[in-house]
Write a protein that holds these residues in place. Structure first.
Motif, PDB file in Angstrom:
ATOM      1  N   ALA A 185       0.815  -1.209   0.000  1.00  0.00           N
ATOM      2  CA  ALA A 185       0.000   0.000   0.000  1.00  0.00           C
ATOM      3  C   ALA A 185       0.849   1.260   0.000  1.00  0.00           C
ATOM      4  O   ALA A 185       0.511   2.255  -0.660  1.00  0.00           O
ATOM      5  CB  ALA A 185      -0.926  -0.016   1.218  1.00  0.00           C
ATOM      6  N   ARG A 186       1.970   1.209   0.725  1.00  0.00           N
ATOM      7  CA  ARG A 186       2.813   2.413   0.874  1.00  0.00           C
ATOM      8  C   ARG A 186       3.652   2.677  -0.368  1.00  0.00           C
ATOM      9  O   ARG A 186       3.780   3.833  -0.809  1.00  0.00           O
ATOM     10  CB  ARG A 186       3.732   2.216   2.086  1.00  0.00           C
ATOM     11  CG  ARG A 186       4.653   3.414   2.363  1.00  0.00           C
ATOM     12  CD  ARG A 186       3.895   4.559   2.999  1.00  0.00           C
ATOM     13  NE  ARG A 186       4.803   5.621   3.382  1.00  0.00           N
ATOM     14  CZ  ARG A 186       5.191   6.625   2.576  1.00  0.00           C
ATOM     15  NH1 ARG A 186       4.731   6.684   1.325  1.00  0.00           N
ATOM     16  NH2 ARG A 186       6.011   7.562   3.009  1.00  0.00           N
ATOM     17  N   ASP A 191      -0.435  -0.184  -8.490  1.00  0.00           N
ATOM     18  CA  ASP A 191      -0.260  -1.624  -8.730  1.00  0.00           C
ATOM     19  C   ASP A 191      -0.113  -2.400  -7.415  1.00  0.00           C
ATOM     20  O   ASP A 191       0.353  -3.539  -7.417  1.00  0.00           O
ATOM     21  CB  ASP A 191       0.981  -1.842  -9.609  1.00  0.00           C
ATOM     22  CG  ASP A 191       0.976  -3.210 -10.255  1.00  0.00           C
ATOM     23  OD1 ASP A 191      -0.109  -3.692 -10.630  1.00  0.00           O
ATOM     24  OD2 ASP A 191       2.059  -3.820 -10.362  1.00  0.00           O
ATOM     25  N   TYR A 192      -0.533  -1.792  -6.324  1.00  0.00           N
ATOM     26  CA  TYR A 192      -0.301  -2.385  -4.997  1.00  0.00           C
ATOM     27  C   TYR A 192      -0.935  -3.764  -4.873  1.00  0.00           C
ATOM     28  O   TYR A 192      -0.351  -4.690  -4.309  1.00  0.00           O
ATOM     29  CB  TYR A 192      -0.850  -1.457  -3.909  1.00  0.00           C
ATOM     30  CG  TYR A 192      -2.352  -1.480  -3.766  1.00  0.00           C
ATOM     31  CD1 TYR A 192      -2.983  -2.302  -2.835  1.00  0.00           C
ATOM     32  CD2 TYR A 192      -3.167  -0.684  -4.591  1.00  0.00           C
ATOM     33  CE1 TYR A 192      -4.364  -2.327  -2.707  1.00  0.00           C
ATOM     34  CE2 TYR A 192      -4.537  -0.715  -4.473  1.00  0.00           C
ATOM     35  CZ  TYR A 192      -5.136  -1.536  -3.530  1.00  0.00           C
ATOM     36  OH  TYR A 192      -6.501  -1.575  -3.409  1.00  0.00           O
ATOM     37  N   LEU A 193      -2.145  -3.939  -5.422  1.00  0.00           N
ATOM     38  CA  LEU A 193      -2.847  -5.205  -5.234  1.00  0.00           C
ATOM     39  C   LEU A 193      -2.180  -6.341  -5.996  1.00  0.00           C
ATOM     40  O   LEU A 193      -2.083  -7.470  -5.493  1.00  0.00           O
ATOM     41  CB  LEU A 193      -4.306  -5.058  -5.663  1.00  0.00           C
ATOM     42  CG  LEU A 193      -5.232  -6.229  -5.321  1.00  0.00           C
ATOM     43  CD1 LEU A 193      -5.210  -6.533  -3.821  1.00  0.00           C
ATOM     44  CD2 LEU A 193      -6.665  -5.941  -5.773  1.00  0.00           C
ATOM     45  N   ALA A 246       0.863   9.406   9.823  1.00  0.00           N
ATOM     46  CA  ALA A 246       1.491  10.619   9.289  1.00  0.00           C
ATOM     47  C   ALA A 246       0.880  10.942   7.926  1.00  0.00           C
ATOM     48  O   ALA A 246       0.406  10.040   7.213  1.00  0.00           O
ATOM     49  CB  ALA A 246       2.996  10.414   9.159  1.00  0.00           C
ATOM     50  N   PRO A 247       0.872  12.220   7.513  1.00  0.00           N
ATOM     51  CA  PRO A 247       0.240  12.603   6.232  1.00  0.00           C
ATOM     52  C   PRO A 247       0.770  11.827   5.038  1.00  0.00           C
ATOM     53  O   PRO A 247       0.001  11.435   4.152  1.00  0.00           O
ATOM     54  CB  PRO A 247       0.560  14.097   6.126  1.00  0.00           C
ATOM     55  CG  PRO A 247       0.724  14.538   7.541  1.00  0.00           C
ATOM     56  CD  PRO A 247       1.351  13.384   8.257  1.00  0.00           C
ATOM     57  N   ASN A 248       2.092  11.587   4.981  1.00  0.00           N
ATOM     58  CA  ASN A 248       2.645  10.864   3.839  1.00  0.00           C
ATOM     59  C   ASN A 248       2.216   9.403   3.812  1.00  0.00           C
ATOM     60  O   ASN A 248       2.243   8.756   2.763  1.00  0.00           O
ATOM     61  CB  ASN A 248       4.167  10.973   3.822  1.00  0.00           C
ATOM     62  CG  ASN A 248       4.796  10.400   5.089  1.00  0.00           C
ATOM     63  OD1 ASN A 248       4.129  10.278   6.114  1.00  0.00           O
ATOM     64  ND2 ASN A 248       6.064  10.056   5.011  1.00  0.00           N
ATOM     65  N   SER A 252      -1.550   6.884   1.181  1.00  0.00           N
ATOM     66  CA  SER A 252      -1.454   5.592   0.480  1.00  0.00           C
ATOM     67  C   SER A 252      -2.006   4.433   1.309  1.00  0.00           C
ATOM     68  O   SER A 252      -2.572   3.482   0.751  1.00  0.00           O
ATOM     69  CB  SER A 252       0.003   5.305   0.100  1.00  0.00           C
ATOM     70  OG  SER A 252       0.835   5.356   1.255  1.00  0.00           O
ATOM     71  N   ILE A 253      -1.842   4.486   2.633  1.00  0.00           N
ATOM     72  CA  ILE A 253      -2.359   3.410   3.494  1.00  0.00           C
ATOM     73  C   ILE A 253      -3.789   3.786   3.876  1.00  0.00           C
ATOM     74  O   ILE A 253      -4.033   4.462   4.878  1.00  0.00           O
ATOM     75  CB  ILE A 253      -1.467   3.228   4.734  1.00  0.00           C
ATOM     76  CG1 ILE A 253      -0.029   2.912   4.319  1.00  0.00           C
ATOM     77  CG2 ILE A 253      -2.000   2.100   5.620  1.00  0.00           C
ATOM     78  CD1 ILE A 253       0.928   2.760   5.476  1.00  0.00           C
TER      79      ILE A 253
END
Length: 751
Positions: A185-186, A191-193, A246-248, A252-253
């Motif tokens: 996820a991060r 293409d995370y999946l 955290a914002p970063n 993505s998570i």
């Protein structure tokens, strides 16, 4: 009127048999999915209500997990290796494992490892005979990972020697993998999946259904030897505390990505969930204390709990095989007990004997034989039911929780129902007793009748059963009252047996054997049948001890029992000697060693000493009151402490003032003990010296008026007749796990 008790017992046995068949059917249906309750450990649970001290426990559904200590883990993981592979969330489990298996002398080494190792490095730690390894592999695609998985076999090493021949080191007994969801996820972008699916596909061959079948087979075949099967777990993608990310990271998570990856895991293993401890994502709550400040990692206590779940799945079955007192029921194979076969055979023989030969034996005048066989049958039935309820896993053991409102309400219901069973007591003549054993002109006890003593014992026993069932020992104020109940039982027992011996002078060995057999046969039989200690049912050995003390005291120099002054001197000397016997180290230990050598009965010396010390004087108070009562009755004086008689105004005033004093004493006693004695240890130290106050006052009030003396409560009276039996049987029928859990049949939720 015909005796209906045999017919009633037959119906009771048929009912018990029906329950056994029904619960076995339920267990058989669920057993095809989860025969040893491993899935319930790994997939379902909840937090217990807050205890009085503010603590809480994680409780799997329909089974009990335990917190393994360093010693138990060393015994379980003897010369074996545990491997953790994954990202920083799995590294948390590794650090939790180092703390759990390490003794205090290893804490410095753990701190050095924490300081010397970088974030993305492999770590190795050894504590005595346990090897722990962490392999940094957040994508689950390293060569080291596959080398480790290739060496893993479902069966324990002694059962699969050929598979490990030629290896440089033993393969791991436990492997915990971390699903690469957070990294996907991060850093995986859109293409995370696909990245996640690719990583999971690489470990799927090592998580085949055949591996799980071998695990079940290994648990069965190695249970008696105490060995353990190898296990592998794939931790699901952890659900972070999104509000603290955290914002970063929060960009993505996201919940959508985490849910998508976990849904893929559930689709890969739709019918076999024993590799994925989904319960890991149920454990953390919304409480900020369950997460680290970054919101990504759980707290140290949550990591330790996750690890303990894995250790319960790995070690519980072997620990249960080593010790009958082991309380865990998750991932456990039931113990084999060949005594049950013998008991079943005897039960069937005695039942058939009664059914086939009862009529002929009664005609021939051998009713004593019939009665003996029926008694034996009843005892065997009780033993079988105890084993079925607490020795197998057909019934569910649920943790107990103390809820004061429910406990008080059930006690009040018991008291109200008891009062509604009020009955008029049988008439007793005031003239000389018709018993051939009574001395001439004996006027009877006149203090506490048999119906009263059974009533009091039954009232106390009913509340004691509720006390244990509702785990009310967590409340100190309830504990103090229960201690008085135990003391009251010992007081009544000491009083009744002393009065009988003084009245009849019957010191025959037959009567002693009869009493000791009745008090101890069930407890001793259960200690053999259930693999427990004799002191587990502590009330039986305690009351046996005090009966032997008063019997020996009255038996020696029994001619002096007629003189009250000499009798009181004997009581004081015996009390002093008994006190030394209990408190002096070494004496009680020698006696218990002798009993163990002769009868093979295990006795917990410290437990026995603690119980005897708590009530070391109350029996002597009962003996003294019995001596005074006997003296007054033999002298044809007005029945001792039989107050409230109609007649002179002086007697009425005396009765009133004595009642006021007793009520005031009880109120003062409870006010002082409940207000100022706020530590259990402090109360236990003073209890032996003050327990007689409310007991004597209550019994005087119970006999303060003819209306009270001439009536009794039927329901408590009936329970009081079998109070000792119900106390012993509660350990395996009313409760489970040696009175540490509640039993459920599976028709409704166990909590």
């Amino acid at each position: 009127m015909p005796d209906t008790s045999p017919k009633f017992m037959n119906y009771a046995f048929l009912f018990v048999l029906f329950l056994m068949v029904i619960t076995q059917h339920i267990h058989a249906r669920s057993g095809t999915i989860d025969p040893h309750r491993c899935l319930t450990l790994l997939n379902n649970g909840t937090w217990s209500p807050l205890a009085p001290d503010g603590s809480r426990r994680w409780e799997p559904k329909d089974c009990r997990m335990v917190e393994h200590t360093a010693d138990s883990l060393h015994e379980c993981l003897n010369d074996r290796k545990v491997v953790f592979i994954g990202d920083s969330t799995i590294r948390q489990l590794f650090w939790a494992a180092t703390k759990q298996v390490a003794h205090r002398k290893s804490e410095t080494r753990i701190k050095r490892l924490l300081q010397s190792n970088g974030k993305h490095h492999d770590i190795s730690f050894r504590a005595n005979n346990v090897q722990l390894e962490f392999i940094w592999d957040p994508w689950l695609n390293s060569t080291v990972l596959h080398d480790v998985l290739k060496t893993l076999h479902a069966l324990p090493m002694p059962l699969d020697v050929e598979a490990i021949a030629g290896m440089d080191e033993l393969p791991p007994v436990l492997v915990i993998l971390g699903a690469p969801g957070l990294w996907a996820a991060r850093y995986g972008g859109d293409d995370y999946l696909n990245l996640f699916k690719r990583a999971v596909t690489g470990v799927v061959p090592y998580l085949s259904p055949s591996f799980d079948n071998n695990i079940s087979q290994a648990m069965k075949t190695t249970h008696d030897s105490g060995d353990i099967p190898n296990r592998i777990f794939l931790a699901p993608v952890g659900i972070p505390d999104y509000s603290n990310l955290a914002p970063n990271r929060s960009k993505s998570i996201t919940p959508e990505r985490i849910n998508a990856m976990n849904n893929h895991l559930s689709q890969v293993f739709p019918n076999n969930l024993s590799y994925i401890p989904w319960v890991y994502n149920q454990i953390p709550t919304s409480s900020k204390s369950d997460f680290d400040i970054d919101g990504l990692h759980v707290s140290d206590s949550m990591a330790a709990l996750k690890l303990n779940i894995a250790f319960n799945a790995l070690c519980n079955s072997a620990a249960s095989a080593r010790s009958r007192s082991f309380k865990g029921t998750c991932c456990v194979v039931p113990l084999q007990n060949y005594l049950t076969l013998i008991v079943c055979l005897l039960f069937g023989t005695s039942t058939g004997f009664v059914a086939g030969a009862r009529h002929n034996l009664e005609i021939a005048g051998n009713s004593a034989v019939v009665k003996f066989v029926e008694t034996l049958r009843n005892i065997l039935a009780a033993l079988l039911w105890c084993w079925y309820a607490d020795g197998t896993y057909y019934l569910i053991r649920a943790e107990r929780h103390y809820e004061q409102g429910i406990f008080v309400a059930t006690c009040l219901i018991w008291l109200v129902v008891s009062v509604l069973s009020l009955r008029k007591a049988p008439q007793q003549t005031d003239g000389p007793s018709s018993s051939k054993r009574d001395p001439r002109y004996y006027r009877g006890p006149g203090y506490i009748s048999r119906s009263q003593s059974n009533e009091i014992k039954g009232l106390m026993q009913g509340i004691i059963l509720l006390y244990h069932y509702h785990y009310a020992s967590q409340a100190l104020w309830v504990y103090k009252i229960m201690r008085l109940f135990i003391s009251g039982y010992l007081y009544i027992s000491g009083y009744a047996h002393t009065l009988y011996l003084l009245k009849t002078n019957d010191f025959s060995l037959n009567r002693v054997i009869e009493i000791l057999f009745r008090w101890n046969f069930l407890s001793v039989s259960l200690s053999y049948m259930m693999g427990t200690t004799y002191t587990s049912y502590y009330f039986a050995p305690v009351i046996t001890f005090w009966y032997l003390v008063l019997y020996v005291m009255l038996r020696f120099f029994k001619s002096y029992n007629r003189d009250l002054r000499w009798l009181l001197l004997k009581i004081m000397v015996t009390a002093r000697l008994t006190n030394s016997f209990i408190l002096t180290p070494g004496i009680l230990e020698a006696v218990t060693r002798f009993i163990h050598a002769v009868f093979f009965i295990s006795i917990d010396v410290e437990e026995m000493r603690f119980r005897l010390r708590l009530d070391r004087y109350i029996t002597f108070i009962g003996i003294i009151v019995a001596a005074l009562t006997h003296r007054a009755s033999v002298r044809r004086e007005r029945a001792f402490l039989q107050l409230g008689c109609t007649g002179a105004m002086l007697a009425l005033k005396f009765t009133l003032w004595l009642a006021i004093i007793c009520v005031g004493s009880i109120i003062t006693f409870f006010y002082v003990t409940q207000t100022y004695l706020q530590e259990k240890q402090t109360y236990n130290q003073i209890h032996p010296f003050i327990s007689w106050i409310p007991i004597l006052c209550f019994i005087v009030l119970r006999n303060s008026h003819r209306m009270l003396r001439d009536r009794y409560l039927l329901l408590p009276n009936l329970l009081g007749r079998i109070s000792l039996e119900t106390y012993v049987l509660q350990y395996h029928i009313w409760l489970g796990g040696d009175a540490t859990a509640k039993l459920f049949m599976g028709y409704w939720e166990g909590r």
